[in-house]
Scaffold this motif. Sequence first.
Motif, short mmCIF file in Angstrom:
data_model
loop_
_atom_site.label_atom_id
_atom_site.label_comp_id
_atom_site.label_asym_id
_atom_site.label_seq_id
_atom_site.Cartn_x
_atom_site.Cartn_y
_atom_site.Cartn_z
N ASN A 133 -1.52 4.43 5.20
CA ASN A 133 -1.34 4.37 3.75
C ASN A 133 -2.68 4.39 3.02
O ASN A 133 -2.81 5.00 1.96
CB ASN A 133 -0.57 3.11 3.36
CG ASN A 133 0.89 3.16 3.76
OD1 ASN A 133 1.42 4.21 4.12
ND2 ASN A 133 1.56 2.03 3.71
N LEU A 134 -3.68 3.71 3.59
CA LEU A 134 -4.98 3.58 2.92
C LEU A 134 -5.74 4.90 2.85
O LEU A 134 -6.46 5.16 1.89
CB LEU A 134 -5.85 2.54 3.63
CG LEU A 134 -5.38 1.08 3.62
CD1 LEU A 134 -6.41 0.20 4.31
CD2 LEU A 134 -5.13 0.59 2.21
N SER B 178 -0.49 4.01 -3.55
CA SER B 178 -1.91 4.23 -3.23
C SER B 178 -2.85 3.55 -4.22
O SER B 178 -4.03 3.34 -3.92
CB SER B 178 -2.21 5.73 -3.19
OG SER B 178 -1.92 6.33 -4.44
N ALA C 188 -4.53 0.62 -2.68
CA ALA C 188 -5.38 0.83 -1.50
C ALA C 188 -6.80 0.31 -1.72
O ALA C 188 -7.40 -0.31 -0.84
CB ALA C 188 -5.40 2.31 -1.12
N THR D 244 0.80 -1.22 0.00
CA THR D 244 0.00 0.00 0.00
C THR D 244 0.84 1.27 0.00
O THR D 244 0.30 2.37 0.06
CB THR D 244 -0.96 0.03 1.21
OG1 THR D 244 -0.19 -0.15 2.42
CG2 THR D 244 -1.98 -1.08 1.11
#
Length: 518
Positions: free
Chosen positions: A312-313, A271, A274, A268
């Motif tokens: 990160n998500l 992106s 994600a 991740t």
Amino acid sequence: MVEEKADLAGTNAGSLRLRQATDQISSLIFLSHSTKVFSSKWKLIRSKLDEILSILASLPPELQASADNNPTLSGIMRSIEETTDCSTSLAQKCIEHSYTGKLLMQSDLDIIFVKFENNVKSLSEFINSEGLLSNGNYAIVVSRPAPAASRDDIQFYVKDLLCRFKIGRIEMKKQALASFNEVIQEDERYVKIAMEIEGLVHILMKFLNSKDIEIQEEALKSVATICGFDSYKTVLVGTGIISPLIRVLESGSDLGKELSTRCLMKVTANSDNAWSVSAHGGASALLKICGSGCDDAAGGELVGLACGVLKNLIGVEEIKRFVVDEGAIPMSIKLVKSKNESSQISAIEFIQVLASANEFMRGMIVNEGGIRVLVRVIDPKSSYSSKPREKSMKALITLCSDSIGYINSLKNHNFIDHILYFLQNGEVSIQESALRAAFWLCGVSDEFKKAMGDAGFMPEMVKFLDAKSFEAREMASETLLRLVVVPRNQKRFVQNDQNVNFLLQLIDGGDGNSERKY
């Protein structure tokens, strides 16, 4: 004497037959690469041919020699030879475009694939029936190549390991996986060569779904290493690795969950992946782990990693809204107060990313007590270490920068006093973080400049003018310049002759430093 000669002749005949079959298969593989049509089907066929070659290479010498005398092995070899002959003819037709129809050729290639797949199964059953891949004398047939080994030696070793992944009994699979992890962690050439072998990723995915915990954990170690390479990370995601990683996250062992989050952390970092993690229920699984709030070393490490993946998500706006609606803000603030440093740091970083989003998010964080909790981290009386304190200073700057109301609440929570304390007493890293915070504060308003002058910031800024770090000297110079703009601070500054004398010494240095300008 006659019997010995007969045995020798049989041995030579068996070995010769095996070599001829191997050469025949290798020639077919080479020929198939020249086909420009039905490439996906030929790719599948080549994967089975590679498996057959790897299995034949793993046979002990005495069994290779008996290829003609052993009825079972002889029958399998005959079937392989017949199918290889037929495949060679089909490959030639594909190259020359001399086949009668596409549908018929597709059907013929499907039949060939099934035949080779059956050959692999037959060889596997034969080897297992002979006990060759149990814990007996042939547990390890191929020795690990030397550090300066050629590419061919490495490839042969890796193919042998992959063969054991496929046809070995459970203990052999574990042993082969452990050996594989050892070489790919020490030498990235093994990763590159392994990823060029068709079917590797599918095997690892199959192991991730294994009910045997040790197999699953070893496979996760492999995936975690491969995820460290950007080009292969894309291959893993494209093959569907995210779904089994999420399943481990939901129901795996503690080590399995930790390894899975490490893989997801790497995946991740881009992106673009994600959405795939969220679509497979990853965001919910990560929130559940973070909500557990483990304070022990092992659990806290997992929580910290899970929080890092969530960070990160939330670069994707829709996922950010989802996790916030699911209670991510109070959860992260709770984690800041946990006893585990990994959880603390990840939660503070998560809050900072949310705070950088928009005013609405910053308002939610403040309403949940975010300022008070973050300031408490940098309270010298608290038990937090330097790293969370440095992160907290950065998060507070992000959270409060656009609101004078939030900044004023910092003053009420003794933020200025805490910053001054670490300027005077902290380690180098936290001193520099405190210096950045001071530089930021003195740009807020004259009221803050007066408060900082009254608190005793100017003598500390003078000390930093002689720091080893160029960045520290420059920030201290500009901070001091901002502070002495206020008349009250000017009077306070010149009352100390040492301050003025030190500035004059720096100016007389004549070395052209940027702080001389300030």
